[in-house]
Design a protein around this motif. Structure first.
Motif, PDB file in Angstrom:
ATOM      1  N   LEU A  83       0.741  -1.253   0.191  1.00 13.63           N
ATOM      2  CA  LEU A  83      -0.017   0.018   0.145  1.00 13.63           C
ATOM      3  C   LEU A  83       0.891   1.320  -0.102  1.00 13.63           C
ATOM      4  N   LEU A  84       1.857   1.174   0.556  1.00 12.22           N
ATOM      5  CA  LEU A  84       2.738   2.345   0.948  1.00 12.22           C
ATOM      6  C   LEU A  84       3.870   2.488  -0.506  1.00 12.22           C
ATOM      7  N   ASN A  85       4.044   1.433  -1.395  1.00 13.09           N
ATOM      8  CA  ASN A  85       4.724   1.264  -2.536  1.00 13.09           C
ATOM      9  C   ASN A  85       6.007   1.338  -1.648  1.00 13.09           C
ATOM     10  N   LYS A  86       6.316   0.451  -0.939  1.00 12.84           N
ATOM     11  CA  LYS A  86       7.806   0.347  -0.336  1.00 12.84           C
ATOM     12  C   LYS A  86       8.143  -1.173  -0.274  1.00 12.84           C
ATOM     13  N   ARG A  87       7.758  -1.994  -1.070  1.00 14.16           N
ATOM     14  CA  ARG A  87       7.957  -3.456  -1.036  1.00 14.16           C
ATOM     15  C   ARG A  87       9.620  -3.621  -1.133  1.00 14.16           C
ATOM     16  N   HIS A  88      10.374  -2.785  -1.761  1.00 12.67           N
ATOM     17  CA  HIS A  88      11.756  -3.005  -1.832  1.00 12.67           C
ATOM     18  C   HIS A  88      12.229  -2.966  -0.594  1.00 12.67           C
ATOM     19  N   LEU A  89      11.670  -2.725   0.318  1.00 17.71           N
ATOM     20  CA  LEU A  89      12.240  -2.631   1.776  1.00 17.71           C
ATOM     21  C   LEU A  89      12.505  -4.010   2.294  1.00 17.71           C
ATOM     22  N   ILE A  90      11.930  -4.910   1.970  1.00 15.10           N
ATOM     23  CA  ILE A  90      11.944  -6.300   2.486  1.00 15.10           C
ATOM     24  C   ILE A  90      12.290  -7.428   1.349  1.00 15.10           C
ATOM     25  N   ASP A  91      12.939  -8.560   1.767  1.00  9.82           N
ATOM     26  CA  ASP A  91      13.005  -9.613   0.896  1.00  9.82           C
ATOM     27  C   ASP A  91      11.594 -10.292   0.645  1.00  9.82           C
ATOM     28  N   ILE A  92      11.057 -10.089  -0.477  1.00  6.23           N
ATOM     29  CA  ILE A  92       9.757 -10.795  -0.825  1.00  6.23           C
ATOM     30  C   ILE A  92       9.772 -12.277  -1.094  1.00  6.23           C
ATOM     31  N   GLN A  93      10.976 -12.778  -1.591  1.00  3.39           N
ATOM     32  CA  GLN A  93      10.921 -14.089  -1.940  1.00  3.39           C
ATOM     33  C   GLN A  93      11.263 -15.097  -0.521  1.00  3.39           C
ATOM     34  N   LYS A  94      11.884 -14.493   0.351  1.00  5.20           N
ATOM     35  CA  LYS A  94      11.902 -15.128   1.592  1.00  5.20           C
ATOM     36  C   LYS A  94      10.676 -14.919   2.482  1.00  5.20           C
ATOM     37  N   ALA A  95      10.060 -13.983   2.460  1.00  4.22           N
ATOM     38  CA  ALA A  95       8.545 -13.765   3.035  1.00  4.22           C
ATOM     39  C   ALA A  95       7.902 -14.925   2.486  1.00  4.22           C
ATOM     40  N   ALA A  96       7.691 -15.253   1.256  1.00  5.79           N
ATOM     41  CA  ALA A  96       6.974 -16.173   0.427  1.00  5.79           C
ATOM     42  C   ALA A  96       7.320 -17.571   1.273  1.00  5.79           C
ATOM     43  N   ALA A  97       8.654 -17.797   0.960  1.00  6.11           N
ATOM     44  CA  ALA A  97       9.325 -19.098   1.539  1.00  6.11           C
ATOM     45  C   ALA A  97       8.858 -19.445   2.719  1.00  6.11           C
ATOM     46  N   PHE A  98       8.912 -18.340   3.760  1.00  4.57           N
ATOM     47  CA  PHE A  98       8.406 -18.712   5.069  1.00  4.57           C
ATOM     48  C   PHE A  98       6.974 -19.176   5.233  1.00  4.57           C
ATOM     49  N   VAL A  99       6.188 -18.550   4.353  1.00  9.72           N
ATOM     50  CA  VAL A  99       4.561 -18.597   4.403  1.00  9.72           C
ATOM     51  C   VAL A  99       4.383 -20.293   3.822  1.00  9.72           C
ATOM     52  N   LYS A 100       5.037 -20.639   2.771  1.00 15.93           N
ATOM     53  CA  LYS A 100       5.086 -21.601   2.195  1.00 15.93           C
ATOM     54  C   LYS A 100       5.360 -22.964   3.499  1.00 15.93           C
ATOM     55  N   GLU A 101       6.267 -22.269   4.034  1.00 12.57           N
ATOM     56  CA  GLU A 101       6.759 -23.669   5.181  1.00 12.57           C
ATOM     57  C   GLU A 101       5.170 -23.850   6.192  1.00 12.57           C
ATOM     58  N   CYS A 102       4.552 -22.822   6.287  1.00 15.38           N
ATOM     59  CA  CYS A 102       3.300 -23.155   6.894  1.00 15.38           C
ATOM     60  C   CYS A 102       2.220 -23.758   6.115  1.00 15.38           C
ATOM     61  N   ARG A 103       2.323 -24.259   5.252  1.00 17.67           N
ATOM     62  CA  ARG A 103       1.201 -24.937   4.343  1.00 17.67           C
ATOM     63  C   ARG A 103       1.528 -26.377   5.069  1.00 17.67           C
ATOM     64  N   ASN A 104       0.131 -27.079   5.091  1.00 16.87           N
ATOM     65  CA  ASN A 104      -0.017 -28.407   5.494  1.00 16.87           C
ATOM     66  C   ASN A 104      -0.621 -29.186   4.429  1.00 16.87           C
ATOM     67  N   TYR A 105      -0.448 -30.559   4.952  1.00 15.97           N
ATOM     68  CA  TYR A 105      -0.886 -31.607   3.762  1.00 15.97           C
ATOM     69  C   TYR A 105      -2.261 -31.509   3.446  1.00 15.97           C
TER      70      TYR A 105
END
Lengths: 319, 467
Positions: free
Chosen positions: A143-165
């Motif tokens: 929303l603030l147009n500041k996505r570059h401040l974080i590591d988006i790929q890693k953010a996604a990777a962590f969420v994928k770790e939270c997916r269950n069978y």
């Protein structure tokens, strides 16, 4: 049996004046004031009464909101409360609803600092990790147009770790799949542009959450709750599987959760509150907004679409 | 927000109103004072710990109270670490006690559970530093498991408690009989999906790690690489079959059986198509970064790999004759056994495919015994489900389940060369999907029916595309 939308405008507009409450709840929830502000104003926007807030009141709210932002850039749940990523996110959303500005740079920096090496986000400097915070981060920074401040790929990777069978998502790795976390995780993965999971399996899991009375529960064998209407129906909108539940039954359940005097409760006959009122209305706006003259609330950002359309950098993330 | 609170129909009585107003006034007064203290606008009370304890009891959900309390505790811990182990131990134990009391009324408070975790971490740190080992705090941590047992007795689905318990397992080394605990929870209530969920995580953690797999290969040979050992799998399948008989109308029991069968299905190459200029490799499931795990006998150029897909396209190499392999890393004695894919299974069997003059030759399976075991186990459960369907003719769960298991079977069979078997199985599955849509027209049923219709038609035209 109810069959139409109760008038909720007055209930919402008078929330702060209703000291005549049945419980001590109001006084014990002062740490939730910023969240409460967001739920109230967003619900008002949904029923198209946002502009009925008197100017003076709006001015007071704006001043109070700015007072919730701390020196570290984050927002607390109320003035003088310590910063937290969830309240920072609410603060940003509330600023949009109030059509005002807060110190966005400082808020964005506070949020970015919460990202950990594994891509997850902590709530505050004390370290609790949860995918709710991943969602707050991705939503706020987009929303603030500041996505570059974080590591988006890693953010996604962590969420994928939270997916269950079972095809659904939990709050941290190993946690049980849960309806509210479906919203957080799908929202985050959508904003990360990493919808790289089995969407049909998730939709099948959500399908099984619908109970006999039409409402959705959060997990197998739990009771239905109106707020899950939002948490999971919004996700179905994002993955374009809205008709994988019985929409009419869900709509009917939300209608039954209304109180004739205004407000919506978690279940028919229960005590209303602004949280369930907002989520019930927001879900209705997605299921059958036109029939109830409701302003559509965006399923990813949980804000009125009309506000989001004004922000060009956000448009590519509107479903 | 309120959950599960029935609407009050009457107004408060004057006595009730007075009590509420008094409490409200007290809360306002105390929080006002608390925040002034926090900001340094007034002097802190003499006993800030006692003060924050009072605040925590009055307004349990205000997170800032615990932030401030932790700041005070950090200072006290630092001081007492120097020379007063006894007081330090008492301090930490009192903290656990306080949180326990608060949890009674607020068992699902993120704030309280986070504070408790912090207290555990402090205990672990303190133990590292303290020289007097006669008062190790780690023993207090051991009693945390008792708290979990008690709280799960009050609410067996409280995910905060389950997560906390799971976290304790990761930060401590207590010989805690997790297997027994989880089994007991299931036996107490076959509907306890939280227990099944954590049991699935537990089984994989114990049996599907590098060391365990390596040890199992020594004792069981090839069967040792299956994510769950054969005997354990058979026990669990028996347990869940009973649960399905008892509670066939609940989502949870079906999910656990589905996981047990799903987790043993291997990932692999099901077809390779050579064109004039391309090599197209097709897999039996979707995954990410598959190319990382393919090994070619010659240099080859990657043309296209989807972010999450089941095929990869390479440029056809110069050589007329080359090999492509996918290897089970445990059998190859490489340390990382996992292929990055959907979490339902990270299980790979050796495949080595030779391509000569644009013709593909499938591989020799020195792993026939593994394929046989997986296929037979899956087929047995399909037969079980056929029986269940006879009893529960209108139970959509049973049909969805059998269709899932048929899908698994097809996916694994497609890695072998048993084409005829494949066709008859697809026939059966399609038939069940037709039966499902007859009594259940949800989008889920329609979706499954469509999927099997496609498979059926492909099989008819022999277009399935298998090695």
């Amino acid at each position: 049996m109810q069959s139409q939308l109760v008038y909720h405008g007055d209930y919402l507009l008078s929330l702060d004046k209703s000291k005549d409450l049945d419980s001590i709840g109001y006084y014990l929830s002062e740490h939730l004031r910023i969240a409460g502000g967001y739920w109230t104003l967003n619900a008002l926007a949904c029923v198209r009464r946002l502009y009925d807030i008197p100017q003076e009141k709006k001015g007071n709210l704006i001043e109070w909101l700015k007072g919730c932002q701390n020196a570290d850039g984050g927002f607390g749940g109320n003035t003088n409360h310590d910063s937290h990523i969830t309240n920072t996110h609410y603060g940003i959303l509330l600023s949009f609803l109030l059509d005002t500005e807060v110190n966005y740079d400082a808020a964005a920096n506070y949020i970015a600092q919460r990202q950990k090496p594994d891509g997850s986000f902590e709530g505050d400097k004390w370290g609790e990790v949860d995918t709710r915070f991943s969602y707050c981060a991705l939503s706020s920074l987009t929303l603030l147009n500041k996505r570059h401040l974080i590591d988006i790929q890693k953010a996604a990777a962590f969420v994928k770790e939270c997916r269950n069978y079972d095809g659904s998502f939990g709050g941290i790795p190993d946690a049980e799949s849960h309806g509210a976390y479906v919203f957080c995780c799908v929202g985050t993965l959508f904003l990360c542009e990493e919808m790289t999971f089995n969407i049909d399996e998730l939709a099948m899991w959500i399908h099984e959450r619908q109970t006999n009375k039409g409402g959705l529960n959060g997990r197998p064998e739990k009771l239905a709750d109106v707020c899950y209407s939002w948490w999971m129906y919004s996700a179905l909108c994002i993955i374009k599987r809205e008709n994988w539940i019985n929409q009419k039954s869900l709509e009917n359940y939300i209608i039954q959760c209304q109180d004739f005097d205004g407000g919506i409760a978690d279940r028919p006959g229960n005590q209303v509150d602004v949280f369930h009122t907002f989520f019930g209305l927001a879900a209705l706006s997605l299921i059958n907004g036109e029939a109830y003259n409701l302003e559509p609330i965006d399923p990813v950002f949980a804000l009125p679409r009309s506000i989001l359309l004004k922000k060009e950098h956000v448009n590519k993330y509107l479903v | 927000m309120m959950h599960g609170t029935v609407k009050r129909k009457e107004e408060l009585t004057p006595v009730e109103k007075q009590a509420r107003d008094q409490k409200a006034a007290k809360v306002l007064e105390m929080t006002d004072y608390f925040f002034k203290v926090r900001k340094g606008e007034v002097a802190a009370p003499d006993d800030p710990l006692a003060f924050t304890e009072l605040m925590a009891q009055l307004c349990t959900e205000i997170a800032t109270i615990y932030n401030y309390r932790r700041e005070i505790l950090e200072k006290q811990i630092a001081q007492l670490k120097e020379n007063d182990a006894a007081s330090l131990s008492k301090l930490i134990q009192k903290e656990f006690q306080l949180i326990t009391i608060l949890l009674k009324k607020h068992p699902k408070s993120y704030t309280l559970w986070t504070h408790r975790q912090w207290t555990v971490l402090q205990s672990i740190e303190i133990d590292k530093v303290l020289k007097e080992k006669e008062l190790p705090l780690i023993q207090s941590v051991q009693t945390e498991y008792l708290l979990c047992v008690k709280m799960l007795q009050m609410d067996e689905r409280n995910f905060h408690v389950w997560n906390y318990r799971n976290w304790l397992n990761s930060v401590t080394n207590f010989a805690n009989d997790e297997d027994k605990f989880l089994k007991q929870k299931i036996e107490q209530n076959f509907s306890n999906f939280s227990a099944y969920h954590f049991r699935s995580k537990y089984l994989l953690k114990i049996h599907n790690n590098n060391d365990s797999l390596k040890a199992r290969v020594i004792t069981e040979g090839n069967l040792g690489i299956i994510p769950i050992p054969k005997n354990i799998l058979e026990e669990e399948l028996e347990l869940i079959s009973q649960a399905i008989y008892i509670q066939p109308k609940e989502h949870g029991v079906w999910l656990y059986q589905r996981w047990l069968i799903g987790v043993i299905q291997p990932f692999g190459i099901r077809n390779i198509i050579i064109t004039n200029d391309k090599v197209e490799i097709y897999f039996n499931k979707k995954a990410q970064k598959i190319s990382n795990h393919l090994v070619f006998s010659c240099p080859i150029e990657l043309l296209n790999e989807e972010q999450f897909g089941d095929k990869i396209i390479y440029k056809k190499p110069e050589q007329d004759h080359f090999l492509v392999s996918l290897n089970n890393r445990i059998l190859q004695q490489i340390d990382d056994p996992y292929i990055d894919q959907d979490t339902s299974s990270r299980f790979v069997l050796n495949q080595q495919i030779t391509i000569t003059e644009n013709k593909v030759y499938g591989v020799a399976n020195d792993l026939n015994d593994v394929y046989e075991f997986v296929i037979q186990t899956t087929k047995q459960k399909i037969e079980f489900l056929k029986e269940v369907i006879k009893e529960e003719a209108n139970n959509h769960f049973a049909y969805i389940q059998i269709l899932y298991l048929y899908r698994y079977l097809v996916s694994t069979l497609s890695l072998t060369k048993k084409i005829d078997d494949l066709k008859s199985i697809i026939d059966e599955a399609f038939d069940y999907s037709q039966k499902l849509v007859k009594f259940n027209q949800s989008q889920v049923s329609l979706y499954l029916n469509n999927q099997w219709k496609e498979s059926y038609e492909e099989a008819l035209q022999q277009k399935g595309g298998w090695l």
